[in-house]
Design a protein around this motif. Structure first.
Motif, PDB file in Angstrom:
ATOM      1  N   ILE A 136       9.516 -17.236 -16.311  1.00  0.00           N
ATOM      2  CA  ILE A 136       9.633 -17.002 -17.752  1.00  0.00           C
ATOM      3  C   ILE A 136       9.538 -15.420 -17.856  1.00  0.00           C
ATOM      4  O   ILE A 136       9.940 -14.786 -18.480  1.00  0.00           O
ATOM      5  N   LEU A 137       8.426 -14.898 -17.046  1.00  0.00           N
ATOM      6  CA  LEU A 137       8.435 -13.514 -17.168  1.00  0.00           C
ATOM      7  C   LEU A 137       9.497 -12.810 -16.362  1.00  0.00           C
ATOM      8  O   LEU A 137       9.899 -11.654 -17.019  1.00  0.00           O
ATOM      9  N   ASN A 138      10.218 -13.412 -15.642  1.00  0.00           N
ATOM     10  CA  ASN A 138      11.444 -12.770 -15.056  1.00  0.00           C
ATOM     11  C   ASN A 138      12.376 -12.646 -16.113  1.00  0.00           C
ATOM     12  O   ASN A 138      13.340 -11.814 -16.079  1.00  0.00           O
ATOM     13  N   LEU A 139      12.586 -13.635 -16.909  1.00  0.00           N
ATOM     14  CA  LEU A 139      13.612 -13.707 -17.981  1.00  0.00           C
ATOM     15  C   LEU A 139      13.126 -12.501 -18.718  1.00  0.00           C
ATOM     16  O   LEU A 139      14.188 -11.932 -19.328  1.00  0.00           O
ATOM     17  N   ILE A 140      11.960 -12.377 -19.245  1.00  0.00           N
ATOM     18  CA  ILE A 140      11.677 -11.154 -19.990  1.00  0.00           C
ATOM     19  C   ILE A 140      12.209 -10.005 -19.564  1.00  0.00           C
ATOM     20  O   ILE A 140      12.631  -9.120 -20.111  1.00  0.00           O
ATOM     21  N   TRP A 141      12.042  -9.825 -18.042  1.00  0.00           N
ATOM     22  CA  TRP A 141      12.514  -8.531 -17.529  1.00  0.00           C
ATOM     23  C   TRP A 141      13.719  -8.262 -17.420  1.00  0.00           C
ATOM     24  O   TRP A 141      14.408  -7.169 -17.305  1.00  0.00           O
ATOM     25  N   VAL A 142      14.676  -9.273 -17.546  1.00  0.00           N
ATOM     26  CA  VAL A 142      16.203  -9.206 -17.622  1.00  0.00           C
ATOM     27  C   VAL A 142      16.825  -8.033 -18.297  1.00  0.00           C
ATOM     28  O   VAL A 142      17.601  -7.094 -17.750  1.00  0.00           O
ATOM     29  N   PRO A 143      16.339  -8.071 -19.715  1.00  0.00           N
ATOM     30  CA  PRO A 143      17.299  -6.776 -20.134  1.00  0.00           C
ATOM     31  C   PRO A 143      16.587  -5.418 -19.748  1.00  0.00           C
ATOM     32  O   PRO A 143      17.108  -4.389 -19.971  1.00  0.00           O
ATOM     33  N   ILE A 144      15.476  -5.493 -19.599  1.00  0.00           N
ATOM     34  CA  ILE A 144      14.810  -4.248 -19.213  1.00  0.00           C
ATOM     35  C   ILE A 144      15.476  -3.712 -17.876  1.00  0.00           C
ATOM     36  O   ILE A 144      15.872  -2.557 -17.770  1.00  0.00           O
ATOM     37  N   VAL A 145      15.640  -4.740 -16.895  1.00  0.00           N
ATOM     38  CA  VAL A 145      16.256  -4.239 -15.605  1.00  0.00           C
ATOM     39  C   VAL A 145      17.659  -3.996 -16.113  1.00  0.00           C
ATOM     40  O   VAL A 145      18.471  -3.084 -15.284  1.00  0.00           O
ATOM     41  N   ALA A 146      18.315  -4.761 -16.894  1.00  0.00           N
ATOM     42  CA  ALA A 146      19.754  -4.556 -17.022  1.00  0.00           C
ATOM     43  C   ALA A 146      20.232  -3.545 -17.891  1.00  0.00           C
ATOM     44  O   ALA A 146      21.280  -2.604 -17.773  1.00  0.00           O
ATOM     45  N   PHE A 147      19.276  -3.030 -18.893  1.00  0.00           N
ATOM     46  CA  PHE A 147      19.764  -2.124 -19.741  1.00  0.00           C
ATOM     47  C   PHE A 147      18.938  -0.737 -19.988  1.00  0.00           C
ATOM     48  O   PHE A 147      19.214   0.141 -20.536  1.00  0.00           O
ATOM     49  N   PHE A 195       1.001  -1.324   0.024  1.00  0.00           N
ATOM     50  CA  PHE A 195       0.081   0.053  -0.049  1.00  0.00           C
ATOM     51  C   PHE A 195       0.810   1.270  -0.114  1.00  0.00           C
ATOM     52  O   PHE A 195       0.769   2.068  -0.833  1.00  0.00           O
ATOM     53  N   ALA A 196       1.676   1.160   0.825  1.00  0.00           N
ATOM     54  CA  ALA A 196       2.884   2.453   1.014  1.00  0.00           C
ATOM     55  C   ALA A 196       3.470   2.775  -0.493  1.00  0.00           C
ATOM     56  O   ALA A 196       3.602   3.667  -1.004  1.00  0.00           O
ATOM     57  N   TYR A 197       3.887   1.363  -1.234  1.00  0.00           N
ATOM     58  CA  TYR A 197       4.595   1.675  -2.432  1.00  0.00           C
ATOM     59  C   TYR A 197       3.621   2.362  -3.321  1.00  0.00           C
ATOM     60  O   TYR A 197       4.180   3.089  -4.207  1.00  0.00           O
ATOM     61  N   TRP A 198       2.497   1.461  -3.397  1.00  0.00           N
ATOM     62  CA  TRP A 198       1.405   1.986  -4.441  1.00  0.00           C
ATOM     63  C   TRP A 198       0.875   3.641  -4.454  1.00  0.00           C
ATOM     64  O   TRP A 198       1.085   4.250  -5.240  1.00  0.00           O
ATOM     65  N   THR A 199       0.921   3.943  -3.274  1.00  0.00           N
ATOM     66  CA  THR A 199       0.376   5.297  -2.835  1.00  0.00           C
ATOM     67  C   THR A 199       1.616   6.408  -2.761  1.00  0.00           C
ATOM     68  O   THR A 199       1.284   7.549  -3.131  1.00  0.00           O
ATOM     69  N   GLY A 200       2.786   5.786  -2.964  1.00  0.00           N
ATOM     70  CA  GLY A 200       4.112   6.869  -2.856  1.00  0.00           C
ATOM     71  C   GLY A 200       4.882   6.763  -4.157  1.00  0.00           C
ATOM     72  O   GLY A 200       5.758   7.467  -4.243  1.00  0.00           O
ATOM     73  N   HIS A 201       4.109   6.076  -5.132  1.00  0.00           N
ATOM     74  CA  HIS A 201       5.005   6.271  -6.408  1.00  0.00           C
ATOM     75  C   HIS A 201       4.184   6.568  -7.659  1.00  0.00           C
ATOM     76  O   HIS A 201       2.603   6.552  -7.562  1.00  0.00           O
ATOM     77  N   TYR A 202       4.775   6.819  -8.910  1.00  0.00           N
ATOM     78  CA  TYR A 202       3.762   7.234  -9.826  1.00  0.00           C
ATOM     79  C   TYR A 202       4.184   6.339 -10.933  1.00  0.00           C
ATOM     80  O   TYR A 202       5.215   5.600 -10.944  1.00  0.00           O
ATOM     81  N   PHE A 203       2.993   5.825 -11.789  1.00  0.00           N
ATOM     82  CA  PHE A 203       3.210   4.789 -12.790  1.00  0.00           C
ATOM     83  C   PHE A 203       2.795   5.220 -14.078  1.00  0.00           C
ATOM     84  O   PHE A 203       1.953   5.742 -14.304  1.00  0.00           O
ATOM     85  N   VAL A 204       3.677   4.860 -15.004  1.00  0.00           N
ATOM     86  CA  VAL A 204       3.087   4.829 -16.387  1.00  0.00           C
ATOM     87  C   VAL A 204       2.336   3.495 -16.771  1.00  0.00           C
ATOM     88  O   VAL A 204       2.662   2.765 -15.626  1.00  0.00           O
ATOM     89  N   PHE A 205       1.814   3.328 -17.914  1.00  0.00           N
ATOM     90  CA  PHE A 205       1.033   2.312 -18.143  1.00  0.00           C
ATOM     91  C   PHE A 205       1.910   0.966 -17.977  1.00  0.00           C
ATOM     92  O   PHE A 205       1.545  -0.097 -17.338  1.00  0.00           O
ATOM     93  N   GLY A 206       3.171   0.901 -18.408  1.00  0.00           N
ATOM     94  CA  GLY A 206       4.081  -0.260 -18.506  1.00  0.00           C
ATOM     95  C   GLY A 206       4.183  -0.669 -17.119  1.00  0.00           C
ATOM     96  O   GLY A 206       4.069  -1.834 -16.670  1.00  0.00           O
ATOM     97  N   SER A 207       4.849   0.308 -16.248  1.00  0.00           N
ATOM     98  CA  SER A 207       5.143  -0.081 -14.942  1.00  0.00           C
ATOM     99  C   SER A 207       4.021  -0.522 -14.056  1.00  0.00           C
ATOM    100  O   SER A 207       3.808  -1.366 -13.152  1.00  0.00           O
ATOM    101  N   ALA A 208       2.706   0.444 -14.305  1.00  0.00           N
ATOM    102  CA  ALA A 208       1.529  -0.148 -13.624  1.00  0.00           C
ATOM    103  C   ALA A 208       1.158  -1.433 -13.837  1.00  0.00           C
ATOM    104  O   ALA A 208       0.907  -2.373 -13.004  1.00  0.00           O
ATOM    105  N   PHE A 209       1.237  -1.916 -15.159  1.00  0.00           N
ATOM    106  CA  PHE A 209       0.719  -3.363 -15.581  1.00  0.00           C
ATOM    107  C   PHE A 209       1.720  -4.336 -15.001  1.00  0.00           C
ATOM    108  O   PHE A 209       1.206  -5.299 -14.638  1.00  0.00           O
ATOM    109  N   ALA A 210       2.968  -4.109 -15.081  1.00  0.00           N
ATOM    110  CA  ALA A 210       3.724  -4.965 -14.472  1.00  0.00           C
ATOM    111  C   ALA A 210       3.789  -5.124 -13.067  1.00  0.00           C
ATOM    112  O   ALA A 210       3.604  -6.048 -12.580  1.00  0.00           O
ATOM    113  N   LEU A 211       3.593  -4.099 -12.106  1.00  0.00           N
ATOM    114  CA  LEU A 211       3.155  -4.001 -10.643  1.00  0.00           C
ATOM    115  C   LEU A 211       2.113  -5.079 -10.588  1.00  0.00           C
ATOM    116  O   LEU A 211       2.028  -5.759  -9.549  1.00  0.00           O
TER     117      LEU A 211
END
Length: 899
Positions: A696-707, A352-368
């Protein structure tokens, strides 16, 4: 119940005290003055200013009115795209403006920016300077000499000071740039240099002095100093609301004390700066709603802290309420469950604290959102496993386990006279080795029970080499044994069993089912049939076990893996009359079978399907963990995986078939029974499928997190995965130690075996989603199957290696940033690779020399004994259970030739 209430109150109070003790309240210098200057961007929302984020005059007017009491001046970064409205509007509230001209590689845009900045300086008396370019040299957008020309051009057109904004070291490295400007506008952002919040102010003052020493007599302005309130750490730099408040208040106080000219970056959070990494949107001391994040005087504290504590306690209490449904829970049992529930409450408050204390674009909101959705069943699975740990380690002993056919404890019915209802034992077979099936029938003939028959049905096996010897053997065993050879049978095993029912004696009250490879003990019926003296009992199940666990190391650990289900899960489910019927070693009241509709052919797990239907009609079921029969393990790892695939696919078919009966009024299932079956499916089918999906989803996220300079929030997404893994590990080890009589080595092997079928089960569930029926696959047993030449863990190897490569990529690319959240994510990838690598390990083991429990020449020492997996002396099982398997002589010959 009073003790339970007391425990819940104690845990809740301890949880509240923990929140109170961990409440962060820090001291910082008070600042009661007005800031000399702050950075201001008039944009709102997550749209990029170059695309669809255009400010309007009313919004700017509201912002400047908000800022006027806080600062004397504002710094802009561009002069077009609507920003040109700021100087005249700021003048209305008495704010000075340092105009900015954005400079990059776009020549046309640069021209528009400079012309607009010059025009603003000429037309607005509150413009106190122009900054031509912002970190243009640092970004490599312009060469030094070209930027100097632009600065000189602007200087020749206005009467206000002109400079450029650059990181402090650029000024020192290029003194010619300092010579071309009216004053040095240096950016000092210790966060981006990896300094901690405690070092930030000292570092800024050191650099300020270094600039003064390098450029004596030159006006020096710290044009950017700030600290982000959220985002990932960068080396020692940790963003956060407390860190921001203390850092800014300390810096302002010390800067004012030495007469430093400075500008705070920035006034208002800019959610559109998500491309600057996790900290980009969070540099403002006002949030995007234009509300202050902290007070400039008094202690620094979180005003929402008590709200978060309330959420954590409320969720903890609500999730503790199911404890009251338990029958006589112990104090320690209630304590463990309540503590776990409050732990989940703390996690929910963090979310709850994270959700109310952060801003989200569509992609980040969807991922969360997707991540949280996937975590919900993971949390439920972890809680179910904690409940089982608490029940077995700290709860009361099982009360419904059958002992000699009677439930333990006060549930035992009173039997005055021994009765012997007729039992019809059905043995279905399909292309089974005749010698193996003969052993099964010989064991049935030795049953110490006076009133039974045995119906042997061989289906869809036209080769007389398989059925003729069994027909002859049944004749030799006597009139109790009926032989059926049925061809073109539909419905797989269920179809064969329906035919067996048609040939069952009319006076048979109980139907017994055993697989073709099971050698039963003589006291099976004598011990278990008395449970049917209670007319409410519809089914009695005995566990499976195996007599060929010493064929190889692989079979040894596979046998340990099977034992866990029968000694842990089945015992606990039996307490709620919710056992899983697994076909062999099963006794069913004929009336209960008829009421449930008999054997259904619409699933490939007809036994579990029928058992659930019997329970849905209100019959009691009983389980004993005493072994009354011993079968054969799958010949190969391939066969083991095919068997597990069949069970999982059939289980998913059952879910689709029966889910409506779990609705209110859909059946006679009790709430506890519905819960046990639902959690059982979730714990098995859901956990394995979820594990593969998340990996599998985390594998997809690896290049996003890394680069892409994005980190996954550890407290709400990755740390729960690690916690769930640790719960599963503790669950397996603790319950095996408490309930399963195996050696430590076999237990560890069983753990690897259990993990190794994650991909297999998830494939079965995926196929269950898109198909209605798959062909029944017989499990090869008896040592006659030929091992496939294909590697039996190809896809597991691919995914497991990719996960390890992903973790390595994250670690390597993160070495210069040292973001803790990325290291945690890398650790999660390693943990997620373990089930896949377990399958690879077993597939390799199967083909290795160390797999064989071989006799060394002229010795009786076996490989398993040498490596300490089991004691040298093993108690022999009576009769045919210890009959040597055909594979044994082959292994012995092969290894004797190589020794």
């Amino acid at each position: 119940m009073r003790a339970v209430v007391a425990v819940l109150l104690f845990v809740t109070a301890a949880h509240a005290a923990l929140w109170g003790g961990l409440r962060d309240k820090q001291q910082a210098p008070d600042f009661r003055g007005i800031l000399p200057s702050v950075s201001y961007s008039p944009f709102d929302g997550t749209g990029h200013p170059d695309v669809d984020n255009f400010p309007n005059a009313d919004k700017i007017r509201a912002d400047t009115k908000k800022l006027a009491p806080l600062t004397r001046a504002i710094r802009l970064y561009s002069s077009t795209g609507g920003v040109e409205m700021v100087p005249p509007i700021a003048n209305e509230v008495g704010l000075k403006v340092t105009v900015g001209a954005w400079i990059d590689k776009n020549v046309d845009r640069n021209e528009r920016e400079m012309l607009s900045a010059i025009e603003l300086a000429k037309r607005n008396s509150n413009v106190n300077g122009i900054v031509v370019g912002n970190e243009t040299i640092y970004r490599g957008e312009q060469k030094i000499e070209d930027l100097i020309k632009l600065i000189q051009r602007v200087k020749g057109s206005v009467n206000v000071p002109v400079t450029t904004g650059e990181i402090w070291n650029i000024w020192i490295e290029h003194p010619e740039l300092a010579s071309s400007v009216d004053f040095i506008a240096a950016h000092i952002l210790p966060y981006w240099e990896g300094f901690s919040e405690k070092q930030a102010v000292d570092q800024a003052l050191i650099i300020y002095q270094k600039l003064r020493d390098a450029f004596p007599g030159k006006r020096i302005v710290i044009a950017e100093f700030g600290w982000p309130s959220a985002g990932y750490n960068l080396k020692s730099g940790t963003p956060g609301p407390f860190e921001q408040a203390v850092t800014l208040r300390t810096f302002v106080s010390r800067a004012e004390a030495i007469g430093m000219e400075y500008n705070i970056v920035e006034a208002i959070d800019q959610p559109w700066k998500f491309f600057e990494g996790g900290v980009g949107p969070y540099w403002g001391f006002l949030n995007a709603a234009r509300e202050p994040k902290f007070a400039w005087t008094g202690p620094v504290e979180d005003p929402a802290y008590w709200k978060l504590m309330g959420i954590a306690l409320l969720v903890g209490v609500l999730m503790s309420l199911p404890i009251f449904r338990l029958v006589q829970p112990t104090v320690m049992q209630a304590f463990v469950l309540s503590a776990a529930a409050n732990g989940v409450g703390a996690w929910v408050a963090t979310v709850f604290a994270y959700w109310t204390g952060h801003y989200f674009v569509f992609g980040s909101a969807f991922a969360l959102i997707l991540g949280l959705i996937l975590l919900v069943p993971l949390v439920l699975i972890a809680m179910a496993r904690i409940e089982e740990i608490a029940a077995i380690a700290f709860g009361r002993n099982p009360r419904r386990l059958l002992v000699k056919g009677l439930p333990a404890g006060p549930l035992a019915p009173a039997l005055e006279d021994q009765v012997f209802p007729k039992v019809s034992i059905h043995v279905p077979a399909y292309f089974e080795p005749p010698d193996m099936l003969k052993q099964t029938l010989d064991a049935v003939s030795r049953l110490d029970y006076p009133n039974f028959e045995c119906v042997v049905i061989i289906n869809n096996t036209p080769d007389p080499e398989f059925w003729q010897p069994i027909q002859d053997h049944c004749r030799a065993l006597g009139e109790r044994f009926k032989f059926i050879n049925a061809e073109k049978v539909e419905g797989f095993k269920a179809g064969a069993l329906r035919i067996a029912m048609e040939r069952t004696a009319a006076d048979a009250e109980i139907i017994g089912i055993i697989d073709a490879d099971y050698v039963v003990q003589p006291d099976w019926l004598k011990d278990l049939v008395p449970a049917f003296a209670d007319p409410r009992v519809g089914l009695v199940q005995a566990p499976q076990d195996h007599r060929d666990g010493d064929r190889s190391l692989m079979h040894y650990i596979m046998n340990g893996e099977y034992a866990g289900f029968f000694d842990i899960g089945m015992v606990q489910r039996n307490e709620f009359n919710s056992i899983i019927v697994h076909g062999t070693m099963c006794l069913i009241r004929r009336a209960a079978m008829d009421m449930a509709g008999g054997w259904a052919g619409d699933t490939i797990c007809e036994d579990t399907d029928l058992g659930l239907a019997i329970i849905e009609h209100g019959w009691l079921t009983h389980y004993t963990n005493n072994r009354y029969g011993y079968g054969l393990l799958p010949d190969t790892y391939e066969a083991f995986k095919k068997q597990r695939h069949r069970w999982a696919y059939g289980g998913f078919q059952i879910v689709k078939k029966h889910w409506r009966r779990f609705l209110p009024g859909g059946s006679r299932l009790s709430p506890d029974q519905k819960r046990e079956f639902a959690l059982g499916w979730l714990n098995w089918l859901g956990a394995e499928s979820l594990g593969v999906l998340v990996a599998i989803l985390n594998l997809i996220w690896v290049p996003i997190v890394a680069f892409a300079d994005i980190a996954i929030p550890d407290k709400i997404l990755t740390l729960p995965i690690i916690a769930a893994f640790l719960v599963s590990l503790i669950h397996f080890v603790a319950l095996y130690q408490l309930r399963v009589p195996v050696k430590t080595g076999q237990m560890l092997g069983a753990m690897i075996t259990a993990m190794s079928v994650q991909w297999t089960v998830s494939r079965a569930v995926a196929q269950g989603l898109i198909t209605e029926h798959l062909a029944f696959a017989r499990t090869s047993k008896g040592g006659f199957s030929i091992m496939s030449v294909e590697f039996q863990a190809f896809w597991e190897a691919v995914i497991g290696v990719l996960l390890l490569i992903g973790a390595a990529v994250l670690v390597v690319t993160n070495n210069y940033k040292e973001v803790r959240e990325i290291y945690v994510f890398a650790a999660v990838l390693v943990l997620e690779s373990l089930p896949f690598l377990s399958a690879v390990a077993i597939a390799i083991l199967e083909n290795s020399r160390i797999n064989a429990f071989a006799f060394w020449r002229n010795t009786g020492v076996r490989t398993a004994e040498l490596i300490g997996l089991r004691p040298v002396a093993m108690q022999a099982l009576p009769g045919p259970i210890n009959a040597p398997q055909p594979v044994a002589s082959e292994v012995r010959q092969e290894l004797s030739g190589s020794v």
